[in-house]
Write a protein that holds these residues in place. Structure first.
Motif, PDB file in Angstrom:
ATOM      1  N   ARG A  22      65.465 -35.210 -29.820  1.00  0.00           N
ATOM      2  CA  ARG A  22      66.630 -36.516 -29.245  1.00  0.00           C
ATOM      3  C   ARG A  22      68.000 -35.195 -29.150  1.00  0.00           C
ATOM      4  NH1 ARG A  22      67.044 -39.232 -35.421  1.00  0.00           N
ATOM      5  NH2 ARG A  22      64.929 -40.921 -33.622  1.00  0.00           N
ATOM      6  N   ILE A  23      69.190 -35.323 -28.405  1.00  0.00           N
ATOM      7  CA  ILE A  23      69.414 -34.282 -28.074  1.00  0.00           C
ATOM      8  C   ILE A  23      71.360 -35.066 -27.514  1.00  0.00           C
ATOM      9  CG2 ILE A  23      68.092 -32.931 -26.689  1.00  0.00           C
ATOM     10  CD1 ILE A  23      69.580 -33.975 -24.499  1.00  0.00           C
ATOM     11  N   LYS A  60      63.014 -37.029 -18.061  1.00  0.00           N
ATOM     12  CA  LYS A  60      62.979 -36.489 -19.662  1.00  0.00           C
ATOM     13  C   LYS A  60      62.315 -37.599 -20.714  1.00  0.00           C
ATOM     14  CE  LYS A  60      63.441 -32.648 -16.959  1.00  0.00           C
ATOM     15  NZ  LYS A  60      62.322 -31.736 -16.330  1.00  0.00           N
ATOM     16  N   GLY A  61      63.019 -38.256 -20.669  1.00  0.00           N
ATOM     17  CA  GLY A  61      62.146 -39.092 -21.729  1.00  0.00           C
ATOM     18  C   GLY A  61      63.131 -38.533 -23.770  1.00  0.00           C
ATOM     19  N   SER A  91      68.389 -32.535 -32.279  1.00  0.00           N
ATOM     20  CA  SER A  91      68.262 -30.607 -32.517  1.00  0.00           C
ATOM     21  C   SER A  91      68.676 -30.087 -31.802  1.00  0.00           C
ATOM     22  CB  SER A  91      66.673 -30.693 -32.167  1.00  0.00           C
ATOM     23  OG  SER A  91      66.562 -31.020 -31.150  1.00  0.00           O
ATOM     24  N   HIS A  92      69.746 -30.256 -30.494  1.00  0.00           N
ATOM     25  CA  HIS A  92      70.615 -29.853 -29.577  1.00  0.00           C
ATOM     26  C   HIS A  92      71.197 -30.633 -29.500  1.00  0.00           C
ATOM     27  CE1 HIS A  92      66.539 -28.195 -29.135  1.00  0.00           C
ATOM     28  NE2 HIS A  92      66.505 -27.416 -28.062  1.00  0.00           N
ATOM     29  N   ILE A  93      72.411 -29.854 -29.395  1.00  0.00           N
ATOM     30  CA  ILE A  93      74.256 -30.344 -28.978  1.00  0.00           C
ATOM     31  C   ILE A  93      74.350 -29.551 -27.276  1.00  0.00           C
ATOM     32  CG2 ILE A  93      76.296 -30.489 -29.520  1.00  0.00           C
ATOM     33  CD1 ILE A  93      76.502 -30.540 -32.185  1.00  0.00           C
ATOM     34  N   LEU A  94      74.613 -30.168 -26.649  1.00  0.00           N
ATOM     35  CA  LEU A  94      75.264 -29.333 -24.708  1.00  0.00           C
ATOM     36  C   LEU A  94      76.520 -29.431 -24.824  1.00  0.00           C
ATOM     37  CD1 LEU A  94      71.941 -29.777 -25.052  1.00  0.00           C
ATOM     38  CD2 LEU A  94      73.009 -30.474 -22.402  1.00  0.00           C
ATOM     39  N   LEU A  95      77.012 -28.598 -24.358  1.00  0.00           N
ATOM     40  CA  LEU A  95      78.582 -28.398 -24.606  1.00  0.00           C
ATOM     41  C   LEU A  95      78.888 -28.095 -22.925  1.00  0.00           C
ATOM     42  CD1 LEU A  95      79.351 -25.503 -26.930  1.00  0.00           C
ATOM     43  CD2 LEU A  95      79.389 -28.035 -27.745  1.00  0.00           C
ATOM     44  N   VAL A 115      70.589 -26.357 -36.090  1.00  0.00           N
ATOM     45  CA  VAL A 115      71.490 -27.212 -34.910  1.00  0.00           C
ATOM     46  C   VAL A 115      71.509 -26.213 -33.498  1.00  0.00           C
ATOM     47  CG1 VAL A 115      72.661 -28.919 -33.573  1.00  0.00           C
ATOM     48  CG2 VAL A 115      72.142 -29.476 -36.037  1.00  0.00           C
ATOM     49  N   ARG A 116      70.957 -26.760 -32.538  1.00  0.00           N
ATOM     50  CA  ARG A 116      71.369 -25.135 -31.648  1.00  0.00           C
ATOM     51  C   ARG A 116      71.731 -25.996 -30.308  1.00  0.00           C
ATOM     52  NH1 ARG A 116      68.574 -21.160 -29.946  1.00  0.00           N
ATOM     53  NH2 ARG A 116      68.245 -20.817 -27.957  1.00  0.00           N
ATOM     54  N   PHE A 117      73.212 -24.712 -30.115  1.00  0.00           N
ATOM     55  CA  PHE A 117      74.849 -25.314 -29.052  1.00  0.00           C
ATOM     56  C   PHE A 117      74.213 -25.090 -27.752  1.00  0.00           C
ATOM     57  CE2 PHE A 117      76.062 -25.871 -33.519  1.00  0.00           C
ATOM     58  CZ  PHE A 117      77.030 -26.933 -33.117  1.00  0.00           C
TER      59      PHE A 117
END
Length: 401
Positions: A10-11, A35-36, A106-110, A146-148
């Motif tokens: 989940r991202i 990627k599912g 778990s991940h947030i993309l910027l 959380v990983r950015f």
């Protein structure tokens, strides 16, 4: 993309409505399907402009059209003191990290691009930054659980805008991007002026890449030196003065900055001239104060410890970090809270000398209080069922930051 190898379930994508984040949203909407991954989007309304709420709702409509779940987070604030952009940035990441953790993301993309990297480089030059300030934005980091990540730092803004135009997707231009009282806007204008010299986004991206390799080498040397000459005790850093003095200049400067940041919990290094002043003081055997820290110098060593004024009045509720780095655990009764032990509290800890910790470190260590009654001071030997620990070891911090 760096994310591919981490395989999250989940991202999320942070979307402001500008071209960079809109480009990332549309790319990730396609990638997530292949990627599912379960994709979410989040927009932070900083409540600084009247148009911000409507822009956030516009992003929500775009996400609905893409079938992407979307949330709007509003920054509730009063008068913002200090550097507005920096305070807003910190608030934004804190809001997003809390939001993601509550949803199991778990991940947030910027959506930062190579243009942002180039601007950051020029801003670093203006601050007379060292190598860490000239390598641009971090590609990834962890905040709470959380990983950015910034997957588009190698992509130029014009490429994303060409992609959006091809897709027929509109974006919003934030008017603050034209306000030249902000340092980043000035850097953007300076970058345009440098183009006739052949200094553009691509050129500076190559320079940043070269500096990053040099940074890795210096970082490795600093970690090795730190393991030899530095220890930590009760929240302070102790360095062998002669070992530090004989280290290469950049390693010496880096270790001092790491110690100041670890002790103070600061996200950034102090200004270069202030750091140089403290370096000179240590070499001359003089004490100093910088960034909420005291530097105590003796013949054999120097210690970096929290300054009492920096933690005076600092309060943490049970279960939260105190002074951004201390975790206090135990069974709290209603009304009890974590505050600095202080000189008066230390006087109540009769066996504090037996701990082997310095008085300087103990007066700024966490204690459990009920109003003016001292309940426990675990670092000072008065545990009473409580314990206190630093969440990251200093030498681990040197390696990872």
């Amino acid at each position: 993309m760096a994310l591919v190898h981490e395989a999250p379930a989940r991202i999320a994508v942070a979307v402001s409505g500008g071209s960079d984040s809109m480009g990332l949203l549309h790319v990730m909407a396609a990638v997530a399907v292949s990627k599912g991954w379960e994709l979410h989007a989040v927009t932070v309304d900083h409540a600084l402009r009247p148009e911000a709420a409507a822009e956030a709702e516009s992003v929500a409509r775009v996400c609905a059209g893409l079938g992407v779940a979307h949330s709007i987070l509003r920054w509730e604030h009063g008068v913002v003191a200090g550097n507005l952009m920096d305070v807003a940035r910190r608030a934004r990441y804190a809001l997003m990290a809390d939001w993601a953790e509550r949803r199991g993301i778990s991940h947030i993309l910027l959506g930062h691009t190579a243009d942002d990297q180039a601007e950051t480089f020029l801003m670093g030059l203006a601050r007379e930054a060292g190598i860490d300030g000239l390598v641009g934005m971090r590609r990834h980091w962890n905040q709470e659980c959380v990983r950015f990540l910034r997957p588009f730092l190698g992509v130029e803004r014009r490429q994303l805008r060409d992609y959006l135009a091809w897709q027929g997707v509109a974006w919003v231009d934030d008017p603050s991007n034209e306000n030249d009282r902000f340092m980043r806007v000035k850097a953007r204008a300076a970058l345009r002026c440098l183009e006739p010299l052949g200094i553009g986004v691509g050129t500076l991206s190559a320079v940043i890449s070269h500096l990053s390799m040099a940074q890795d080498a210096v970082q490795a040397a600093a970690a090795e030196t730190s393991a030899r000459i530095a220890t930590s005790s009760a929240g302070e850093v102790i360095m062998d003065r002669e070992g530090w003095r004989l280290a290469p200049a950049e390693v010496r400067r880096r270790l001092l900055i790491k110690a100041l940041r670890w002790v103070s919990g600061a996200g950034y290094a102090p200004r270069a001239d202030a750091v140089a002043r403290v370096e000179d003081a240590i070499c001359q055997g003089k004490d100093a104060i910088l960034a909420g820290c005291r530097i105590r110098v003796s013949q054999a060593a120097f210690r970096v410890v929290r300054e009492p004024r920096a933690v005076a009045g600092l309060v943490a509720a049970p279960g939260t970090l105190w002074d951004r780095r201390w975790q206090v655990e135990g069974i709290f009764a209603p009304g009890q809270q974590v505050r600095a032990l202080g000189a008066e509290g230390l006087r109540q800890c009769k066996g504090w000398r037996e701990t082997g910790h310095s008085r300087d470190s103990l007066v700024v260590s966490p204690a459990i209080w009920y109003d003016d009654v001292l309940i426990a001071a675990p670092v000072a030997g008065f545990a009473a069922g409580f314990c206190a620990r630093i969440v990251a070891d200093f030498n681990q911090f040197v390696v990872s930051h």
